[in-house]
Design a protein around this motif. Structure first.
Motif, PDB file in Angstrom:
ATOM      1  N   ARG A 260       0.889  -1.117  -0.264  1.00  0.00           N
ATOM      2  CA  ARG A 260      -0.034   0.074  -0.155  1.00  0.00           C
ATOM      3  C   ARG A 260       0.735   1.167  -0.152  1.00  0.00           C
ATOM      4  O   ARG A 260       2.070   1.525   0.715  1.00  0.00           O
ATOM      5  N   LEU A 261       0.502   2.174  -0.637  1.00  0.00           N
ATOM      6  CA  LEU A 261       1.211   3.537  -1.014  1.00  0.00           C
ATOM      7  C   LEU A 261       1.269   4.223   0.589  1.00  0.00           C
ATOM      8  O   LEU A 261       2.310   4.780   0.807  1.00  0.00           O
ATOM      9  N   ASP A 262       0.406   4.157   1.421  1.00  0.00           N
ATOM     10  CA  ASP A 262       0.455   4.367   2.554  1.00  0.00           C
ATOM     11  C   ASP A 262       1.865   3.965   3.571  1.00  0.00           C
ATOM     12  O   ASP A 262       2.155   4.707   4.522  1.00  0.00           O
ATOM     13  N   ASN A 263       2.244   2.816   3.112  1.00  0.00           N
ATOM     14  CA  ASN A 263       3.463   2.299   3.759  1.00  0.00           C
ATOM     15  C   ASN A 263       4.892   3.115   3.448  1.00  0.00           C
ATOM     16  O   ASN A 263       5.798   2.882   4.002  1.00  0.00           O
ATOM     17  N   PHE A 264       4.631   3.946   2.252  1.00  0.00           N
ATOM     18  CA  PHE A 264       5.679   4.511   1.871  1.00  0.00           C
ATOM     19  C   PHE A 264       5.645   6.145   1.627  1.00  0.00           C
ATOM     20  O   PHE A 264       6.027   6.851   1.005  1.00  0.00           O
ATOM     21  N   ARG A 265       4.680   6.632   2.489  1.00  0.00           N
ATOM     22  CA  ARG A 265       4.463   8.171   2.401  1.00  0.00           C
ATOM     23  C   ARG A 265       5.339   8.967   3.030  1.00  0.00           C
ATOM     24  O   ARG A 265       5.907   9.854   2.732  1.00  0.00           O
ATOM     25  N   THR A 266       5.994   8.421   4.155  1.00  0.00           N
ATOM     26  CA  THR A 266       7.170   8.953   5.029  1.00  0.00           C
ATOM     27  C   THR A 266       8.227   8.226   5.121  1.00  0.00           C
ATOM     28  O   THR A 266       7.919   6.824   5.049  1.00  0.00           O
ATOM     29  N   VAL A 267       9.453   8.716   5.227  1.00  0.00           N
ATOM     30  CA  VAL A 267      10.443   7.877   5.671  1.00  0.00           C
ATOM     31  C   VAL A 267      10.273   7.260   7.109  1.00  0.00           C
ATOM     32  O   VAL A 267      10.404   5.730   7.176  1.00  0.00           O
ATOM     33  N   ARG A 268       9.577   7.577   8.128  1.00  0.00           N
ATOM     34  CA  ARG A 268       9.280   6.964   9.312  1.00  0.00           C
ATOM     35  C   ARG A 268       8.336   5.790   9.059  1.00  0.00           C
ATOM     36  O   ARG A 268       8.543   4.820   9.563  1.00  0.00           O
ATOM     37  N   LEU A 269       7.550   6.090   8.298  1.00  0.00           N
ATOM     38  CA  LEU A 269       6.621   4.771   7.908  1.00  0.00           C
ATOM     39  C   LEU A 269       7.266   3.592   7.031  1.00  0.00           C
ATOM     40  O   LEU A 269       7.092   2.530   7.364  1.00  0.00           O
ATOM     41  N   MET A 270       8.084   3.969   6.109  1.00  0.00           N
ATOM     42  CA  MET A 270       9.095   3.026   5.632  1.00  0.00           C
ATOM     43  C   MET A 270      10.129   2.206   6.548  1.00  0.00           C
ATOM     44  O   MET A 270      10.100   1.117   6.821  1.00  0.00           O
ATOM     45  N   SER A 271      10.675   3.139   7.578  1.00  0.00           N
ATOM     46  CA  SER A 271      11.529   2.666   8.552  1.00  0.00           C
ATOM     47  C   SER A 271      10.600   1.375   9.464  1.00  0.00           C
ATOM     48  O   SER A 271      11.141   0.338   9.743  1.00  0.00           O
ATOM     49  N   ALA A 272       9.409   1.857   9.810  1.00  0.00           N
ATOM     50  CA  ALA A 272       8.620   1.076  10.604  1.00  0.00           C
ATOM     51  C   ALA A 272       8.331  -0.361   9.823  1.00  0.00           C
ATOM     52  O   ALA A 272       8.351  -1.340  10.420  1.00  0.00           O
ATOM     53  N   LEU A 273       7.941  -0.358   8.540  1.00  0.00           N
ATOM     54  CA  LEU A 273       7.748  -1.111   7.666  1.00  0.00           C
ATOM     55  C   LEU A 273       8.932  -2.187   7.635  1.00  0.00           C
ATOM     56  O   LEU A 273       8.922  -3.468   7.753  1.00  0.00           O
ATOM     57  N   VAL A 274      10.224  -1.804   7.307  1.00  0.00           N
ATOM     58  CA  VAL A 274      11.378  -2.643   7.442  1.00  0.00           C
ATOM     59  C   VAL A 274      11.565  -3.213   8.634  1.00  0.00           C
ATOM     60  O   VAL A 274      11.669  -4.624   8.696  1.00  0.00           O
TER      61      VAL A 274
END
Length: 99
Positions: A72-86
């Motif tokens: 989902r694009l929402d997982n890539f909206r911010t750097v913090r969200l991408m970090s949490a996903l990783v």
């Protein structure tokens, strides 16, 4: 910078280290500085095509697979969200789960 080929014995990435690495990656790719909470698609004008570049970068850099609902694009909206996903995907992998 994070190794391109992390082994399964490497420690899990620290959230702030992922944030730092991603900010560097984004700056290299866009030639613009970014903040961890900036909405990259609303405020930065990045495209959904660039989101796919981010997926490939994250998968290669952190030895994770981003699939299904995690795309989902929402997982890539911010750097913090991408970090949490990783970090979440690495932990799931370490625990023997798929995401």
């Amino acid at each position: 910078m994070v190794s391109q080929n992390r082994s399964h014995t490497d420690p899990l990435a620290e959230p702030e280290a992922v944030v730092s690495e991603l900010l560097n990656f984004l700056e290299e790719q866009t030639r613009s500085p970014w903040e961890p909470e900036t909405d990259l698609y609303r405020d930065g004008g990045l495209s959904s095509l660039f989101a796919m570049q981010l997926v490939v970068h994250l998968e290669k850099s952190y030895d994770i697979a981003i699939r299904g609902a995690d795309l989902r694009l929402d997982n890539f909206r911010t750097v913090r969200l991408m970090s949490a996903l990783v970090c979440r995907l690495q932990q799931a992998q370490a625990d023997g789960r798929d995401g």
